[in-house]
Scaffold this motif. Structure first.
Motif, PDB file in Angstrom:
ATOM      1  N   ARG A  99     -21.035   2.245   8.615  1.00  0.00           N
ATOM      2  CA  ARG A  99     -21.155   3.477   9.404  1.00  0.00           C
ATOM      3  C   ARG A  99     -21.269   4.662   8.457  1.00  0.00           C
ATOM      4  N   ARG A 101     -21.971   8.980   8.184  1.00  0.00           N
ATOM      5  CA  ARG A 101     -22.081  10.302   8.792  1.00  0.00           C
ATOM      6  C   ARG A 101     -22.356  11.325   7.692  1.00  0.00           C
ATOM      7  N   ASP A 103     -23.286  15.627   7.672  1.00  0.00           N
ATOM      8  CA  ASP A 103     -23.525  16.840   8.448  1.00  0.00           C
ATOM      9  C   ASP A 103     -24.572  17.708   7.754  1.00  0.00           C
ATOM     10  N   GLY A 164     -20.622  14.124   3.579  1.00  0.00           N
ATOM     11  CA  GLY A 164     -20.897  12.889   4.288  1.00  0.00           C
ATOM     12  C   GLY A 164     -19.916  11.813   3.885  1.00  0.00           C
ATOM     13  N   ASP A 186     -20.948   7.167  21.438  1.00  0.00           N
ATOM     14  CA  ASP A 186     -19.819   7.135  20.511  1.00  0.00           C
ATOM     15  C   ASP A 186     -19.183   5.752  20.450  1.00  0.00           C
TER      16      ASP A 186
END
Length: 221
Positions: A99, A101, A103, A164, A186
């Protein structure tokens, strides 16, 4: 009886035919030894022809070559060749969830949409989707589609990367995309509390100006 220059020319022609035959037989196979040896023979026969032409008539050929030894390439291949040993699959394969992430700050939504439209023009949608790019979400998806599908596709001036994180969990079951309803995305990124974290990578952007700017804006309000 042909002279040595004519014989040298015939040797070049024969070597060229042999090289072509070996290339065709290899059919794109990389580092084929027979192709290499035929290449060396063609190179060296052309060198001989060029040398005789130069010494006898003081003329030159289009060939700008140096003699080669077939063993030169073979030694290089022998030094770099890696043969992987056969590995048996695990009796119980491990299932992992990766996973990520990161921004981003969008300095201009209009500029981002224009960048997405340019990307679409360069890599058209194979399904012929000609819907206009509406909003930041569409723009980011279009950029991902036109690139390699990873966040590398978003490395453009119209997006400023922030922090991140990448987390790798060992999980008991895989993702079922068809079971993910719209509005419940989500859920796809959630893992069970008992799924252990087996890897983590932090990405620091060091974009302090954006953080400070955000703080200043809040203080002024």
């Amino acid at each position: 009886m042909p002279d040595d220059l004519t014989a040298a020319l015939e040797a070049v022609i024969a070597a060229a035919r042999e090289h072509l035959a070996k290339v065709r037989a290899a059919d794109g196979r990389v580092d084929d030894e027979s192709v290499w040896r035929a290449y060396v023979s063609l190179n060296n026969s052309a060198c001989v022809y060029d040398e005789i032409m130069r010494t006898r008539y003081d003329e030159v050929t289009p060939f700008d070559l140096e003699p080669l030894e077939a063993e030169e390439g073979e030694a290089e291949w022998a030094g770099t060749e890696v043969v992987d040993e056969a590995v048996e699959p695990d009796a119980e394969p491990t299932l992992v969830s990766v996973r990520q992430r990161r921004d981003y700050v969008v300095p201009s939504a209009v500029a981002l949409q224009r960048a997405a439209e340019r990307a679409r023009d360069e890599v058209p949608d194979p399904e012929g989707d000609d819907q206009p790019v509406r909003g930041i979400g569409d723009a980011v998806l279009e950029l991902l589609h036109s690139g390699d599908g990873t966040l590398r596709s978003l490395e453009i001036p119209e997006l400023t990367p922030m922090d991140g994180i990448v987390v790798i969990n060992e999980v008991g079951s895989g993702l079922d995309v068809t079971a993910t309803s719209e509005g419940g995305e989500d859920v796809a990124f959630a893992v069970d509390a008992g799924d252990p974290v087996i890897g983590r990578l932090d990405e620091r952007s060091f974009q302090d100006d954006h953080r400070k700017g955000g703080d200043d804006d809040r203080e002024e309000g």
